[in-house]
Design a protein around this motif. Sequence first.
Motif, PDB file in Angstrom:
ATOM      1  N   ARG A 132      -5.747   9.074   1.720  1.00 22.23           N
ATOM      2  CA  ARG A 132      -4.611   8.701   1.499  1.00 22.23           C
ATOM      3  C   ARG A 132      -4.563   8.144   0.157  1.00 22.23           C
ATOM      4  O   ARG A 132      -3.208   8.477  -0.325  1.00 22.23           O
ATOM      5  N   ARG A 133      -5.136   7.740  -0.814  1.00 25.17           N
ATOM      6  CA  ARG A 133      -5.542   8.071  -2.082  1.00 25.17           C
ATOM      7  C   ARG A 133      -5.408   9.171  -2.748  1.00 25.17           C
ATOM      8  O   ARG A 133      -4.062   9.253  -3.205  1.00 25.17           O
ATOM      9  N   ALA A 134      -5.887   9.922  -2.211  1.00 23.08           N
ATOM     10  CA  ALA A 134      -5.257  11.074  -2.622  1.00 23.08           C
ATOM     11  C   ALA A 134      -3.753  12.252  -2.673  1.00 23.08           C
ATOM     12  O   ALA A 134      -3.087  12.029  -4.032  1.00 23.08           O
ATOM     13  N   ASP A 143      -8.965  21.054   1.288  1.00 26.61           N
ATOM     14  CA  ASP A 143     -10.006  20.510   0.981  1.00 26.61           C
ATOM     15  C   ASP A 143     -11.053  19.988   1.658  1.00 26.61           C
ATOM     16  O   ASP A 143     -12.153  19.936   0.849  1.00 26.61           O
ATOM     17  N   HIS A 144     -10.660  19.113   2.457  1.00 26.02           N
ATOM     18  CA  HIS A 144     -11.125  18.503   4.021  1.00 26.02           C
ATOM     19  C   HIS A 144     -11.670  19.207   4.554  1.00 26.02           C
ATOM     20  O   HIS A 144     -12.001  18.459   6.113  1.00 26.02           O
ATOM     21  N   ASN A 145     -10.995  20.569   5.036  1.00 26.38           N
ATOM     22  CA  ASN A 145     -11.742  20.799   6.281  1.00 26.38           C
ATOM     23  C   ASN A 145     -10.904  20.907   7.485  1.00 26.38           C
ATOM     24  O   ASN A 145     -11.185  20.884   8.256  1.00 26.38           O
ATOM     25  N   TYR A 146      -9.185  19.628   7.101  1.00 24.73           N
ATOM     26  CA  TYR A 146      -8.558  20.098   8.107  1.00 24.73           C
ATOM     27  C   TYR A 146      -7.252  20.890   8.313  1.00 24.73           C
ATOM     28  O   TYR A 146      -6.930  21.465   7.309  1.00 24.73           O
ATOM     29  N   SER A 147      -6.579  20.324   9.717  1.00 25.36           N
ATOM     30  CA  SER A 147      -5.521  21.082  10.272  1.00 25.36           C
ATOM     31  C   SER A 147      -4.069  20.109   9.549  1.00 25.36           C
ATOM     32  O   SER A 147      -4.760  18.699   9.031  1.00 25.36           O
ATOM     33  N   SER A 148      -3.293  20.474   8.624  1.00 30.27           N
ATOM     34  CA  SER A 148      -2.088  19.770   7.688  1.00 30.27           C
ATOM     35  C   SER A 148      -1.520  18.997   8.949  1.00 30.27           C
ATOM     36  O   SER A 148      -1.049  17.711   8.553  1.00 30.27           O
ATOM     37  N   ARG A 149      -1.811  19.782   9.551  1.00 30.29           N
ATOM     38  CA  ARG A 149      -1.608  18.745  11.216  1.00 30.29           C
ATOM     39  C   ARG A 149      -2.132  17.031  11.532  1.00 30.29           C
ATOM     40  O   ARG A 149      -2.095  16.053  11.400  1.00 30.29           O
ATOM     41  N   THR A 150      -3.277  17.563  11.482  1.00 29.27           N
ATOM     42  CA  THR A 150      -4.341  16.236  11.173  1.00 29.27           C
ATOM     43  C   THR A 150      -4.699  15.556  10.102  1.00 29.27           C
ATOM     44  O   THR A 150      -4.594  14.162  10.273  1.00 29.27           O
ATOM     45  N   ILE A 151      -3.960  16.300   8.973  1.00 32.64           N
ATOM     46  CA  ILE A 151      -3.561  15.265   7.787  1.00 32.64           C
ATOM     47  C   ILE A 151      -2.864  13.933   7.891  1.00 32.64           C
ATOM     48  O   ILE A 151      -2.778  13.013   7.531  1.00 32.64           O
ATOM     49  N   ARG A 152      -1.681  14.857   8.325  1.00 25.06           N
ATOM     50  CA  ARG A 152      -0.487  13.741   8.460  1.00 25.06           C
ATOM     51  C   ARG A 152      -0.691  12.733   9.397  1.00 25.06           C
ATOM     52  O   ARG A 152       0.057  11.602   9.637  1.00 25.06           O
ATOM     53  N   ARG A 153      -1.740  13.627  10.101  1.00 22.82           N
ATOM     54  CA  ARG A 153      -1.344  12.037  11.866  1.00 22.82           C
ATOM     55  C   ARG A 153      -2.878  11.218  10.931  1.00 22.82           C
ATOM     56  O   ARG A 153      -2.691   9.901  10.921  1.00 22.82           O
ATOM     57  N   ILE A 154      -3.530  11.524  10.270  1.00 26.76           N
ATOM     58  CA  ILE A 154      -4.042  10.459   9.274  1.00 26.76           C
ATOM     59  C   ILE A 154      -3.442   9.735   8.146  1.00 26.76           C
ATOM     60  O   ILE A 154      -3.567   8.661   8.361  1.00 26.76           O
ATOM     61  N   LEU A 155      -2.768  10.205   7.368  1.00 24.87           N
ATOM     62  CA  LEU A 155      -1.425   9.224   6.867  1.00 24.87           C
ATOM     63  C   LEU A 155      -0.759   8.936   7.829  1.00 24.87           C
ATOM     64  O   LEU A 155      -0.402   7.783   6.889  1.00 24.87           O
ATOM     65  N   LYS A 196      -1.156   9.654  -2.396  1.00 20.20           N
ATOM     66  CA  LYS A 196      -0.492   8.372  -3.217  1.00 20.20           C
ATOM     67  C   LYS A 196      -0.515   9.017  -4.246  1.00 20.20           C
ATOM     68  O   LYS A 196       0.576   8.739  -5.427  1.00 20.20           O
ATOM     69  N   GLN A 197      -1.366   9.793  -4.590  1.00 17.17           N
ATOM     70  CA  GLN A 197      -2.278  10.302  -6.091  1.00 17.17           C
ATOM     71  C   GLN A 197      -0.967  11.780  -6.380  1.00 17.17           C
ATOM     72  O   GLN A 197      -0.817  12.506  -7.166  1.00 17.17           O
ATOM     73  N   GLY A 198      -0.272  12.319  -5.163  1.00 18.63           N
ATOM     74  CA  GLY A 198       0.521  13.397  -5.801  1.00 18.63           C
ATOM     75  C   GLY A 198       0.221  14.584  -5.219  1.00 18.63           C
ATOM     76  O   GLY A 198       0.497  15.407  -4.660  1.00 18.63           O
ATOM     77  N   GLY A 199      -0.756  14.670  -4.427  1.00 15.49           N
ATOM     78  CA  GLY A 199      -1.957  15.645  -3.369  1.00 15.49           C
ATOM     79  C   GLY A 199      -0.957  16.151  -2.009  1.00 15.49           C
ATOM     80  O   GLY A 199      -0.380  14.861  -1.880  1.00 15.49           O
ATOM     81  N   SER A 200      -0.827  17.415  -2.080  1.00 15.54           N
ATOM     82  CA  SER A 200      -0.097  17.908  -0.788  1.00 15.54           C
ATOM     83  C   SER A 200      -0.534  17.864   0.189  1.00 15.54           C
ATOM     84  O   SER A 200      -1.795  17.845  -0.086  1.00 15.54           O
ATOM     85  N   VAL A 201      -0.112  17.611   1.264  1.00 15.78           N
ATOM     86  CA  VAL A 201      -0.947  17.605   3.527  1.00 15.78           C
ATOM     87  C   VAL A 201      -1.615  19.081   2.724  1.00 15.78           C
ATOM     88  O   VAL A 201      -2.838  19.429   3.116  1.00 15.78           O
ATOM     89  N   VAL A 202      -0.779  20.076   2.001  1.00 15.21           N
ATOM     90  CA  VAL A 202      -1.743  21.382   2.150  1.00 15.21           C
ATOM     91  C   VAL A 202      -2.308  21.284   1.493  1.00 15.21           C
ATOM     92  O   VAL A 202      -4.125  21.835   2.227  1.00 15.21           O
ATOM     93  N   THR A 203      -2.974  21.575   0.395  1.00 11.21           N
ATOM     94  CA  THR A 203      -3.859  21.194  -0.547  1.00 11.21           C
ATOM     95  C   THR A 203      -4.823  19.934  -0.050  1.00 11.21           C
ATOM     96  O   THR A 203      -6.206  20.220   0.324  1.00 11.21           O
ATOM     97  N   LEU A 204      -4.268  18.814   0.894  1.00  9.67           N
ATOM     98  CA  LEU A 204      -5.271  17.953   1.677  1.00  9.67           C
ATOM     99  C   LEU A 204      -6.279  18.626   2.536  1.00  9.67           C
ATOM    100  O   LEU A 204      -7.522  18.586   2.617  1.00  9.67           O
ATOM    101  N   ALA A 205      -5.639  19.041   3.388  1.00  7.57           N
ATOM    102  CA  ALA A 205      -6.103  19.708   4.659  1.00  7.57           C
ATOM    103  C   ALA A 205      -7.349  21.073   4.255  1.00  7.57           C
ATOM    104  O   ALA A 205      -8.103  21.525   4.789  1.00  7.57           O
TER     105      ALA A 205
END
Length: 89
Positions: free
Chosen positions: A57-59, A72-84, A61-70
Motif C-alpha cells: 500500500r505504501r509503495a 516485486d512481490h511475486n504476486y499476480s496483478s489481481r492479487t495486488i489489486r485485492r490487497i489494495l 501511494k508513492q507511485g508504484g504501479s500494480v504491475v511493478t508491485l506484482a
Amino acid sequence: MELMTVDGIENWHAVYQKLARVVGVEATKKMCAYFGGSQITFPRRLLDRKKEATAIRRAYKQGGSVVTLAHDHNYSSRTIRRILAKPEA
C-alpha cells in the motif's frame, strides 16, 4: 566387520541431511538442539502477510504501479489489486 561411525551426516535422518546441505553442519546441529522434537512448518512466503500488505500500500501511494508491485512481490496483478482494495487493519 567394521563398525559404522556416527560422525558423518550420511548417518543422520534425511531431513537433517538436507538441512545440513543448505545451512551447513554446525547450523544444523544448533537447530537440532534447539528445535529437536518440534514440528516446524515453513511458510512459502518469508514476509508476514499484513506487513507485506502495508508495504505494498505504501509503495502504491508513492507511485508504484500494480504491475511493478506484482513483479516485486511475486504476486499476480489481481492479487495486488485485492490487497489494495482491502481496508488497512
